[in-house]
Design an enzyme around this catalytic site. Sequence first.
Site, PDB file in Angstrom:
ATOM      1  N   THR B  97       0.836  -1.185   0.000  1.00  0.00           N
ATOM      2  CA  THR B  97       0.000   0.000   0.000  1.00  0.00           C
ATOM      3  C   THR B  97       0.876   1.242   0.000  1.00  0.00           C
ATOM      4  OG1 THR B  97      -1.976   1.020   0.948  1.00  0.00           O
ATOM      5  CG2 THR B  97      -0.279   0.291   2.490  1.00  0.00           C
ATOM      6  N   GLY B 161      -4.327  -3.197   7.726  1.00  0.00           N
ATOM      7  CA  GLY B 161      -3.329  -4.250   7.921  1.00  0.00           C
ATOM      8  C   GLY B 161      -2.822  -4.166   9.338  1.00  0.00           C
ATOM      9  N   CYS B 190      -4.970  -5.297  -4.032  1.00  0.00           N
ATOM     10  CA  CYS B 190      -5.588  -6.612  -3.875  1.00  0.00           C
ATOM     11  C   CYS B 190      -5.587  -7.446  -5.143  1.00  0.00           C
ATOM     12  CB  CYS B 190      -7.051  -6.505  -3.427  1.00  0.00           C
ATOM     13  SG  CYS B 190      -7.343  -5.306  -2.166  1.00  0.00           S
TER      14      CYS B 190
END
Lengths: 196, 243
Positions: B97, B161, B190
Site C-alpha cells: 500500500t 493491515g 488486492c
Amino acid sequence: MASIRPAAIRSRLPVVGRSAKFVPLLSNRFYSKTTPKTVAPLFTVSRTAPSTSLFNVLGRRSYIKSNEEETPEGLRYTEEHEWLALEDGNLAVIGITGYASKALGDVVYVELPSVGASIVAGEPIGAVESVKSASDIYSPVSGEIIEINEQLDKKPGLVNAEPYRRGWICKILIKDTTELESMMDNHRYQTFIASS
Amino acid sequence: MATRRALKHIHISPTQIPYSTGAAVQHVLVKNYLDSKRIPDIVPRPVPTLLTMEFLPVYTFGRRQQHDEESMLKFETLKRKVPEATSVVTMRGGQTTFHGPGQLVAYPIIDLKEFNLSSKCYVRMLEDTTIELLQGFGLRAKTTENTGVWLSDIEKIASVGVHLRRHITSHGVAINASTILSYFDQIVACGLPESRATSIEQATPEEWKRQMGGVKNPIQELGNRLADILQEKLDHQLEHGKL
C-alpha cells in the site's frame, strides 16, 4: 469380535474439552485408560500413517473432524494459544490451537522458522497471517528447530481445518524439559479460554 | 456507570513525518505493552493508545511479501520509478500500500485481551470505525470480499493491515482524505487491476472543503474524530463484548 452397542461405547468415552458429546479418539493413552482394550473403537479409519511422527503422538486411532473449541488431552498449552505435543522424551511438536485459528480467521500464510535455528522459550518463531492481520507465534520451549511443516506453504488453511494434525507448525528438540512444567494441561486451558 | 477505559490519542505532529519516525514511536509503545506483560511488577500496564500521523510518501509491503519474488521485484522497481517515495517491508499483514500527505494513518496500540476481542473482530471494528468516520462526510462506505474499505466495488478509500504480538496490536488503517491518488497507480490493490484508489476529497469535494476548508491541520482533525468513534466502540466492547 463381540458387537458393542454405540451407546455403551459412548458412555465410556472421556470428556474432552467443553463438550460432553461424542468426541474424537485422539490418543492411545487416554482411550485405553477409560475403555477396556477388548472394545473396538466405534469409528475406525483405515489409512497409512504419514511419515511424520505426529500420528505417533496423537494416536493412530480414529479421528473425526475436530471442533476447534475442543482441545485434545495429552497436549500442553500456553496462554498465547500454542499447543505442544511431546514425543520421544524431548522432541516437541508445536502448533496453534483451534481457538486461536478461529479467532484469527482464514489463514492465508504461515511464516515458518528456519530449520536449524536456535530458539529461546518465549521468542517469536514465525507468524500466522489472515488476509488483514499477522499474528506472531511464540515458542513455549528452548531448543533447536529440526523440522518445519512445509505443507503449510501450499495449504496454510490446514491451520484452520486441522490445527492439531496436519496444521502443525514446527518441531523443536528441547534442551530443558522443565520448561514444560509451566504449560497448561487440557483442563486448565479450557478453563483459561472459558474465562477470557 | 458504563465501563470505560480511556483511549489516549497521540497525533504525531506537526505535519508529515518519515515512515521510520512513526514506526519508531509505534515500536516504543508496543514494547512497553510487551514489557508490562513480561514483568508486570516492574512495568505498569500502559494506557491503550491511538497513534495518528501523516507520512511523507512511502510504499509499504506486508510481511509475507518479503518471501515473494514478484513483490521484491516491485519493491526495487518502485524505488526507481518513484524516487521521492521510500519503500519499506513491514511486519503487518496485508500487501502493498501507499502512505503519503493527505492520508490519515491510524495505529491503535491496544491489548486485545483487555477488550476481549479476537483479531478478526478487532479488524472489523477498525473497518466499522472507518466507515463511521466517512459517514460524517455523507459517504456510504463498505467492506467487500477484498481487504480495506471501499466506496464502490472498484473504488478503495482505506487500507487495513494489522500486526499482533501477544495480543498487542500495531499498524492499523490508512484513510485517503486528500491524498495524491496517482501514487496508487504504481501498485495494484488486492490484485484487482480494475480497482482504483479514491479519497474523501475526490468523492465529495464540496463537503471536504466545507468541513475542512478552514482547519489548520485537517488530518489531525480527522484523527480526533476517529479517536472519538474508536473510544465509543471500545467502551461498548468492554461493556457488552465477548468472543
